[in-house]
Design an enzyme around this catalytic site. Structure first.
Site, PDB file in Angstrom:
ATOM      1  N   THR A  79       1.157  -0.967   0.139  1.00  0.00           N
ATOM      2  CA  THR A  79      -0.124   0.518   0.227  1.00  0.00           C
ATOM      3  C   THR A  79       1.143   0.951  -0.121  1.00  0.00           C
ATOM      4  O   THR A  79       2.433   1.072   0.338  1.00  0.00           O
ATOM      5  CB  THR A  79      -1.024  -0.081   0.988  1.00  0.00           C
ATOM      6  OG1 THR A  79      -0.126  -0.213   2.270  1.00  0.00           O
ATOM      7  CG2 THR A  79      -1.558  -1.127   1.044  1.00  0.00           C
ATOM      8  N   GLU A  97      -5.841  -3.158  -1.343  1.00  0.00           N
ATOM      9  CA  GLU A  97      -6.861  -3.884  -0.431  1.00  0.00           C
ATOM     10  C   GLU A  97      -7.897  -5.109  -1.299  1.00  0.00           C
ATOM     11  O   GLU A  97      -8.114  -6.011  -0.551  1.00  0.00           O
ATOM     12  CB  GLU A  97      -6.730  -3.693   0.691  1.00  0.00           C
ATOM     13  CG  GLU A  97      -5.627  -3.348   1.935  1.00  0.00           C
ATOM     14  CD  GLU A  97      -5.751  -1.288   1.394  1.00  0.00           C
ATOM     15  OE1 GLU A  97      -6.024  -1.646   0.805  1.00  0.00           O
ATOM     16  OE2 GLU A  97      -5.232  -0.773   2.185  1.00  0.00           O
ATOM     17  N   LYS A 126     -14.134  19.339   9.528  1.00  0.00           N
ATOM     18  CA  LYS A 126     -15.031  18.781  10.587  1.00  0.00           C
ATOM     19  C   LYS A 126     -15.588  20.267  11.024  1.00  0.00           C
ATOM     20  O   LYS A 126     -14.711  20.620  11.783  1.00  0.00           O
ATOM     21  CB  LYS A 126     -14.812  17.875  11.533  1.00  0.00           C
ATOM     22  CG  LYS A 126     -14.551  16.716  10.693  1.00  0.00           C
ATOM     23  CD  LYS A 126     -14.202  15.329  11.960  1.00  0.00           C
ATOM     24  CE  LYS A 126     -14.501  14.586  11.839  1.00  0.00           C
ATOM     25  NZ  LYS A 126     -12.871  13.400  11.515  1.00  0.00           N
ATOM     26  N   TRP A 165     -19.703  17.732   8.219  1.00  0.00           N
ATOM     27  CA  TRP A 165     -18.200  17.152   7.812  1.00  0.00           C
ATOM     28  C   TRP A 165     -18.764  17.832   5.843  1.00  0.00           C
ATOM     29  O   TRP A 165     -19.655  18.334   5.782  1.00  0.00           O
ATOM     30  CB  TRP A 165     -18.876  15.941   7.363  1.00  0.00           C
ATOM     31  CG  TRP A 165     -18.474  14.787   8.654  1.00  0.00           C
ATOM     32  CD1 TRP A 165     -17.596  15.319   9.971  1.00  0.00           C
ATOM     33  CD2 TRP A 165     -17.878  14.031   8.849  1.00  0.00           C
ATOM     34  NE1 TRP A 165     -17.351  14.538  10.938  1.00  0.00           N
ATOM     35  CE2 TRP A 165     -17.751  13.747  10.210  1.00  0.00           C
ATOM     36  CE3 TRP A 165     -18.309  12.670   7.701  1.00  0.00           C
ATOM     37  CZ2 TRP A 165     -17.189  12.276  10.583  1.00  0.00           C
ATOM     38  CZ3 TRP A 165     -18.066  11.722   7.965  1.00  0.00           C
ATOM     39  CH2 TRP A 165     -18.116  11.176   9.331  1.00  0.00           C
TER      40      TRP A 165
HETATM   41  P1  AMP Z   1      -4.909   2.375  -3.093  1.00  0.00           P
HETATM   42  O1  AMP Z   1      -4.717   1.338  -2.589  1.00  0.00           O
HETATM   43  O2  AMP Z   1      -3.262   3.427  -3.174  1.00  0.00           O
HETATM   44  O3  AMP Z   1      -4.964   2.001  -4.672  1.00  0.00           O
HETATM   45  O4  AMP Z   1      -5.863   3.951  -2.977  1.00  0.00           O
HETATM   46  C1  AMP Z   1      -6.968   3.591  -2.688  1.00  0.00           C
HETATM   47  C2  AMP Z   1      -7.219   4.848  -2.379  1.00  0.00           C
HETATM   48  O5  AMP Z   1      -7.700   5.509  -3.462  1.00  0.00           O
HETATM   49  C3  AMP Z   1      -9.363   4.358  -1.859  1.00  0.00           C
HETATM   50  O6  AMP Z   1      -9.602   4.082  -0.528  1.00  0.00           O
HETATM   51  C4  AMP Z   1      -9.633   5.843  -2.011  1.00  0.00           C
HETATM   52  O7  AMP Z   1      -9.445   6.708  -0.938  1.00  0.00           O
HETATM   53  C5  AMP Z   1      -8.652   6.476  -3.481  1.00  0.00           C
HETATM   54  N1  AMP Z   1      -9.108   6.301  -4.726  1.00  0.00           N
HETATM   55  C6  AMP Z   1      -9.733   5.200  -5.628  1.00  0.00           C
HETATM   56  N2  AMP Z   1     -10.370   5.548  -6.057  1.00  0.00           N
HETATM   57  C7  AMP Z   1     -11.430   6.708  -6.254  1.00  0.00           C
HETATM   58  C8  AMP Z   1     -12.212   7.239  -7.089  1.00  0.00           C
HETATM   59  N3  AMP Z   1     -12.270   7.028  -8.034  1.00  0.00           N
HETATM   60  N4  AMP Z   1     -12.095   8.574  -6.100  1.00  0.00           N
HETATM   61  C9  AMP Z   1     -11.893   8.694  -5.079  1.00  0.00           C
HETATM   62  N5  AMP Z   1     -10.732   8.445  -4.317  1.00  0.00           N
HETATM   63  C10 AMP Z   1     -10.772   6.870  -4.871  1.00  0.00           C
END
Ligand code: AMP
Length: 543
Positions: free
Chosen positions: A186, A331, A439, A444
């Site tokens: 991650t 994940e 917040k 929110w």
């Molecule tokens: P990663 O594990 O680096 O791919 O990041 C995942 C995170 O990216 C998610 O938990 C979201 O916070 C963000 N994310 C992924 N796709 C979107 C989307 N279409 N809109 C908003 N946030 C997103």
């Protein structure tokens, strides 16, 4: 009574064998690090994936030993995807945009035994290789004559020399389908990165689901351009779903600028492309001033961060390209939701359809989701109540690699760290990362909403909203803005642009113009660093 059907493990090797047998002449085209265009076929990839498997056997790598990659999207990386996992080893894709110290940490944590890298990353590898004692073999993804002799890296071989003399047939092992297949860490904005360890079963199920018509709709008639990197969450599983369907693959290599991506789309007849909003911004930025159009592109999947409405509009209205907004995370292998309309929505007026398209979409079969309040109580699916988003399904992590961080699940559900609403039709909309929500006065404010409005202004190239401490309201939002080259807008003009577009109390208190907004290794805005940069900032009413 059990069913009387054949018992067959779901294995990644079956994908490449299928592509070889039934789509052997299907094309795989790559822009190489050298800049030229390389052409092969699914049969060519299959043949060399088997050679990779033999080369790993030659090193006496055992079941589940890790093979790292630091590589762009290209045919050699694809061969490793199938050769490494297919032979029972774990493909560990590493994000080259991380700091060398972080990469060394990840390589050591994964205990990679082989590390394959594109020549672009030679200086990077030179910077950290001495700190990685588990790596027995370094492999440069290049021809033998392109490998310099004085790299200072011990046990370094060129990929072509490594696999060149190997036999082209291979008996793929009949593994348990729950065997680990690949590993991706991650982005780890807090603490050390944690590894999501995918299995053959989770990968195949994700590929089946992601190819469905209401998801990516991948078929043998597609030419797919995954701009999403193969070094982060397996390019959203596209290498697997393309092999499953025999689609043509077009790899951009390191050239992700608007001009190169546009030229590749046109030259290779790309019908479907997938990427994060920043890449599409560069593409549109190249096309708009010159009036260029697409001749074959039909749809794009955009995800990884929220897709600004202005981008969906531009693709649909100006270029006739359907935008599919997707949400997922490392994940989740990564797909969780994708935004396609239901039949009943097709009769809605365009503006209402657009409101739906902005959402991150509906659950893909296999994934279930719910939203909960701070006490863990489930919230209604009314499109208004926002809560912590939890998911479960066969391609969602149950635990991190080496059980780092303990059990991440809450009653069997994985807490995503995102805040979202879900409407009665099941459309989910991310309102924020839980740590980015502003917040204010007990309510929110969605930083994504604040950013989307700024992004709709013609002079704004990029916008990031953060909360700043306020003695009365707890926090108030401000918006940090990068202007488009040659465009201008004042603080007052931008603030008045918000009027009528959002509730008054959700209008940011200030606009901070910047040259650039910090971007992390996966192309997302790094709000932690932005907050650090603005540590001395005070709100206008506190000055
Ligand atoms: P990663 O594990 O680096 O791919 O990041 C995942 C995170 O990216 C998610 O938990 C979201 O916070 C963000 N994310 C992924 N796709 C979107 C989307 N279409 N809109 C908003 N946030 C997103």
């Amino acid at each position: 009574m059990f069913g009387l059907m054949q018992q067959q493990s779901l294995l990644i090797s079956s994908l490449i064998e299928f592509a070889d047998r039934h789509h052997g002449d299907g094309e795989v085209v790559s822009r190489r690090v050298e800049g030229d265009i390389h052409r092969t076929t699914w049969s060519g990839v299959a043949r060399r994936a088997r050679q990779v498997a033999h080369a790993l056997d030659g090193l006496h790598l055992g079941l589940s030993d890790r093979v790292g990659t630091l590589a762009w999207n290209g045919y050699r990386h694809l061969e490793l995807y199938f050769g490494v996992s297919g032979s029972g080893r774990v493909l560990h894709t590493i994000n080259p945009r991380l700091h060398p110290e972080q990469i060394a940490w990840i390589v050591n944590h994964a205990e990679d035994q082989v590390l394959c890298f594109d020549m672009t990353f030679l200086p990077l590898v030179q910077a950290f290789q001495a700190k990685c004692p588990t790596v027995r073999q370094w492999v440069a993804l290049c021809d033998s004559d392109k490998l310099p002799t004085d790299t200072g890296i011990p046990n370094l071989i060129s990929y072509e020399a490594w696999i060149g003399g190997q036999p082209t047939d291979y008996n793929w092992p009949q593994l348990d389908e729950n065997t680990a297949s690949s590993l991706c860490y991650t982005s780890g904005t807090t603490g050390n990165p944690k590894g999501a360890l995918y299995s053959h079963r989770s990968t195949i199920l994700h590929a089946y689901a992601s190819a469905l018509p209401d998801v990516m709709g991948v078929s043998a008639r597609d030419a797919i351009l995954p701009v999403v990197p193969m070094f982060h969450v397996n390019a959203w599983g596209i290498p697997y779903s393309a092999a499953m369907t025999g689609a043509k693959l077009v790899f951009p290599g390191p050239a992700l600028d608007g001009k190169s991506v546009y030229e590749l789309i046109e030259a290779e007849g790309v019908t479907f492309a997938a990427g994060v909003p920043t890449v599409w911004q560069m593409l549109l930025g190249h096309m708009m001033p010159t009036g260029l159009k697409f001749s074959t592109l039909k749809r794009t999947v955009i995800g990884g961060s929220a897709c600004p409405p202005a981008m969906i509009d531009a693709f649909r209205e100006d270029y006739g390209v359907d935008v599919l907004h997707a949400w997922g995370m490392t994940e989740l292998s990564p797909l969780g939701t994708l935004c396609t309309l239901k039949n009943k929505h097709l009769k809605l007026p365009a503006a209402e359809q657009m409101r739906l398209r902005l959402k991150q979409g509906r659950c893909i079969y296999g994934i279930d989701m719910k939203i909960v309040d701070p006490n863990g109580q489930e919230l209604p699916h009314d499109g208004k109540s926002a809560g912590d988003l939890l998911v479960k399904g066969p391609w969602v992590v149950a635990s991190y690699f080496k059980h780092e961080g303990g059990d991440p699940l809450v009653d069997g559900w994985f807490p995503t760290g995102d805040v979202a609403t879900i409407d009665a039709d099941g459309f989910m909309q991310i309102t924020d990362r839980s740590k980015d929500v502003v917040k204010s006065g007990g309510e929110w404010i969605s930083s994504i909403d604040v950013e989307n409005i700024a992004m709709a202004h013609p002079a704004v190239a990029m916008a990031a909203c953060i909360g700043v401490k306020h003695p009365k309201w707890d926090e108030r939002p401000i918006v940090c803005v990068v202007k488009k080259p040659g465009a201008d807008v004042t603080r007052e003009e931008l603030l008045s642009f918000y009027e009528g577009r959002t509730a008054k109390w959700q209008i940011p208190d200030d606009v901070v113009f910047m040259d650039a907004i910090p971007i992390g290794a996966t192309g997302k805005m790094l709000k932690t660093r932005l907050r650090d940069q603005l540590a001395d900032y005070t709100l206008p009413d506190q000055r």
